[in-house]
Design a protein around this motif. Structure first.
Motif, PDB file in Angstrom:
ATOM      1  N   ARG A 166       0.837  -1.201   0.000  1.00 57.56           N
ATOM      2  CA  ARG A 166       0.000   0.000   0.000  1.00 57.56           C
ATOM      3  C   ARG A 166       0.868   1.246   0.000  1.00 57.56           C
ATOM      4  N   GLY A 167       0.431   2.216  -0.753  1.00 57.55           N
ATOM      5  CA  GLY A 167       1.095   3.505  -0.770  1.00 57.55           C
ATOM      6  C   GLY A 167       0.066   4.612  -0.722  1.00 57.55           C
ATOM      7  N   LYS A 168       0.497   5.781  -0.238  1.00 58.62           N
ATOM      8  CA  LYS A 168      -0.394   6.936  -0.263  1.00 58.62           C
ATOM      9  C   LYS A 168       0.448   8.188  -0.414  1.00 58.62           C
ATOM     10  N   PHE A 169      -0.192   9.230  -0.959  1.00 58.24           N
ATOM     11  CA  PHE A 169       0.528  10.455  -1.263  1.00 58.24           C
ATOM     12  C   PHE A 169      -0.433  11.630  -1.190  1.00 58.24           C
ATOM     13  N   LYS A 170       0.040  12.756  -0.633  1.00 59.71           N
ATOM     14  CA  LYS A 170      -0.781  13.956  -0.543  1.00 59.71           C
ATOM     15  C   LYS A 170      -0.935  14.578  -1.927  1.00 59.71           C
ATOM     16  N   ILE A 171      -2.158  14.725  -2.366  1.00 60.75           N
ATOM     17  CA  ILE A 171      -2.432  15.305  -3.680  1.00 60.75           C
ATOM     18  C   ILE A 171      -1.935  16.746  -3.755  1.00 60.75           C
ATOM     19  N   SER A 172      -1.950  17.451  -2.630  1.00 59.27           N
ATOM     20  CA  SER A 172      -1.511  18.851  -2.630  1.00 59.27           C
ATOM     21  C   SER A 172      -0.030  19.013  -2.961  1.00 59.27           C
ATOM     22  N   ASP A 173       0.770  17.942  -2.871  1.00 60.86           N
ATOM     23  CA  ASP A 173       2.191  18.004  -3.229  1.00 60.86           C
ATOM     24  C   ASP A 173       2.416  17.885  -4.740  1.00 60.86           C
ATOM     25  N   LEU A 174       1.379  17.546  -5.491  1.00 65.45           N
ATOM     26  CA  LEU A 174       1.479  17.382  -6.935  1.00 65.45           C
ATOM     27  C   LEU A 174       1.077  18.680  -7.646  1.00 65.45           C
ATOM     28  N   SER A 175       1.463  18.791  -8.903  1.00 66.96           N
ATOM     29  CA  SER A 175       1.097  19.973  -9.688  1.00 66.96           C
ATOM     30  C   SER A 175      -0.404  19.948  -9.978  1.00 66.96           C
ATOM     31  N   PRO A 176      -1.116  21.069  -9.780  1.00 61.68           N
ATOM     32  CA  PRO A 176      -2.569  21.092  -9.983  1.00 61.68           C
ATOM     33  C   PRO A 176      -2.956  21.063 -11.461  1.00 61.68           C
ATOM     34  N   GLY A 177      -4.133  20.485 -11.719  1.00 67.39           N
ATOM     35  CA  GLY A 177      -4.686  20.461 -13.069  1.00 67.39           C
ATOM     36  C   GLY A 177      -3.983  19.520 -14.022  1.00 67.39           C
ATOM     37  N   LEU A 201      -9.146   7.267  -4.782  1.00 66.45           N
ATOM     38  CA  LEU A 201      -9.079   8.720  -4.803  1.00 66.45           C
ATOM     39  C   LEU A 201     -10.020   9.311  -3.768  1.00 66.45           C
ATOM     40  N   PRO A 202      -9.757  10.551  -3.321  1.00 66.02           N
ATOM     41  CA  PRO A 202     -10.689  11.202  -2.403  1.00 66.02           C
ATOM     42  C   PRO A 202     -12.098  11.200  -3.007  1.00 66.02           C
ATOM     43  N   GLY A 203     -13.082  11.088  -2.160  1.00 64.13           N
ATOM     44  CA  GLY A 203     -14.460  11.011  -2.645  1.00 64.13           C
ATOM     45  C   GLY A 203     -14.856   9.577  -2.927  1.00 64.13           C
ATOM     46  N   ASN A 245      -4.723   6.349 -13.368  1.00 63.24           N
ATOM     47  CA  ASN A 245      -4.503   7.767 -13.634  1.00 63.24           C
ATOM     48  C   ASN A 245      -5.549   8.590 -12.895  1.00 63.24           C
ATOM     49  N   PHE A 246      -5.176   9.834 -12.556  1.00 65.37           N
ATOM     50  CA  PHE A 246      -6.126  10.718 -11.889  1.00 65.37           C
ATOM     51  C   PHE A 246      -5.753  12.171 -12.168  1.00 65.37           C
ATOM     52  N   LEU A 247      -6.755  13.018 -12.124  1.00 62.81           N
ATOM     53  CA  LEU A 247      -6.585  14.458 -12.344  1.00 62.81           C
ATOM     54  C   LEU A 247      -6.436  15.150 -10.996  1.00 62.81           C
ATOM     55  N   THR A 248      -5.373  15.955 -10.862  1.00 62.28           N
ATOM     56  CA  THR A 248      -5.158  16.682  -9.606  1.00 62.28           C
ATOM     57  C   THR A 248      -6.002  17.945  -9.571  1.00 62.28           C
ATOM     58  N   ASP A 249      -6.343  18.333  -8.372  1.00 64.45           N
ATOM     59  CA  ASP A 249      -7.105  19.558  -8.126  1.00 64.45           C
ATOM     60  C   ASP A 249      -6.304  20.361  -7.109  1.00 64.45           C
ATOM     61  N   ARG A 294      -6.477  16.041   0.439  1.00 67.35           N
ATOM     62  CA  ARG A 294      -6.476  14.645   0.882  1.00 67.35           C
ATOM     63  C   ARG A 294      -5.433  13.840   0.134  1.00 67.35           C
ATOM     64  N   GLU A 295      -5.475  12.506   0.298  1.00 64.23           N
ATOM     65  CA  GLU A 295      -4.449  11.633  -0.268  1.00 64.23           C
ATOM     66  C   GLU A 295      -5.014  10.707  -1.340  1.00 64.23           C
ATOM     67  N   VAL A 296      -4.157  10.354  -2.277  1.00 66.62           N
ATOM     68  CA  VAL A 296      -4.441   9.298  -3.240  1.00 66.62           C
ATOM     69  C   VAL A 296      -3.764   8.044  -2.682  1.00 66.62           C
ATOM     70  N   CYS A 297      -4.457   6.902  -2.738  1.00 62.54           N
ATOM     71  CA  CYS A 297      -3.925   5.638  -2.232  1.00 62.54           C
ATOM     72  C   CYS A 297      -3.781   4.662  -3.387  1.00 62.54           C
ATOM     73  N   PHE A 298      -2.724   3.850  -3.363  1.00 59.50           N
ATOM     74  CA  PHE A 298      -2.473   2.891  -4.443  1.00 59.50           C
ATOM     75  C   PHE A 298      -1.956   1.594  -3.842  1.00 59.50           C
ATOM     76  N   ASP A 299      -2.529   0.485  -4.307  1.00 56.02           N
ATOM     77  CA  ASP A 299      -2.251  -0.831  -3.720  1.00 56.02           C
ATOM     78  C   ASP A 299      -1.965  -1.866  -4.799  1.00 56.02           C
ATOM     79  N   ILE A 300      -1.183  -2.864  -4.393  1.00 49.60           N
ATOM     80  CA  ILE A 300      -1.053  -4.132  -5.125  1.00 49.60           C
ATOM     81  C   ILE A 300      -1.462  -5.194  -4.122  1.00 49.60           C
ATOM     82  N   TYR A 301      -2.364  -6.089  -4.510  1.00 47.28           N
ATOM     83  CA  TYR A 301      -2.681  -7.150  -3.563  1.00 47.28           C
ATOM     84  C   TYR A 301      -3.145  -8.414  -4.271  1.00 47.28           C
ATOM     85  N   GLN A 302      -2.973  -9.516  -3.549  1.00 45.62           N
ATOM     86  CA  GLN A 302      -3.517 -10.813  -3.921  1.00 45.62           C
ATOM     87  C   GLN A 302      -3.649 -11.587  -2.615  1.00 45.62           C
TER      88      GLN A 302
END
Length: 166
Positions: A59-70, A98-100, A125-129, A134-142
């Motif tokens: 599992r990973g997560k990252f603050k969307i606010s640290d990314l370039s907007p739009g 994604l948030p929401g 993929n996701f569009l930054t605002d 909030r954070e985007v979360c990304f996982d690999i699982y089985q």
């Protein structure tokens, strides 16, 4: 920002945790956007190798606010299968949350992937605002299935979708 791997056997309930404390940051020359590589470990090896596990959960997560907007960002795990990797008959699931509560799931078979070389598994993929805190979360699982081994996880990369080189 954090990347954590959890692997457990069915014989005992031991769990290994890798807390992320290393990252590489750069500005993409083409787009001018922020890019990040989150490493799987904070030691000198910079990789996590799975050996003889029944289930996989990274599992990973990252603050969307640290990314370039739009910008449309891509999240991908950078992995390698060793030449002796086995137990990957069932597909793994890649999830982007994604948030929401928007969730993107996709399944990928590792049987068809090359051995002995670094490859990228596109999570989504996701569009930054610019207003998003909030954070985007990304996982690999089985979960369940066969005993598995031979998967090396270098980390996760977040970059503009059109940028193909870290």
């Amino acid at each position: 920002m954090k990347l954590k791997a959890v692997a457990a056997s069915t014989n005992k309930s031991s769990q290994g945790f890798l807390e992320h404390k290393r990252k590489k940051t750069w500005i993409d020359n083409k787009s001018g956007c922020h890019c990040f590589m989150l490493y799987a470990s904070d030691d000198n090896i910079e990789v996590a190798k799975l050996s003889h596990v029944c289930w996989l959960d990274v599992r990973g997560k990252f603050k969307i606010s640290d990314l370039s907007p739009g910008i449309v960002y891509q999240v991908a795990y950078v992995v390698k299968l060793t030449k002796g990797a086995s137990g990957w008959e069932l597909p793994i699931t890649l999830r982007l949350s994604l948030p929401g509560e928007e969730v993107q799931d996709r399944q990928v078979s590792l049987l068809e992937k090359p051995r002995g070389e670094w490859i990228e598994l596109n999570v989504g993929n996701f569009l930054t605002d610019g207003r998003q805190t909030r954070e985007v979360c990304f996982d690999i699982y089985q979960h369940g299935g066969h005993w598995k081994n031979g998967l090396i996880i270098k980390g996760a990369i977040l970059r503009p979708k059109d940028n193909l080189t870290p």
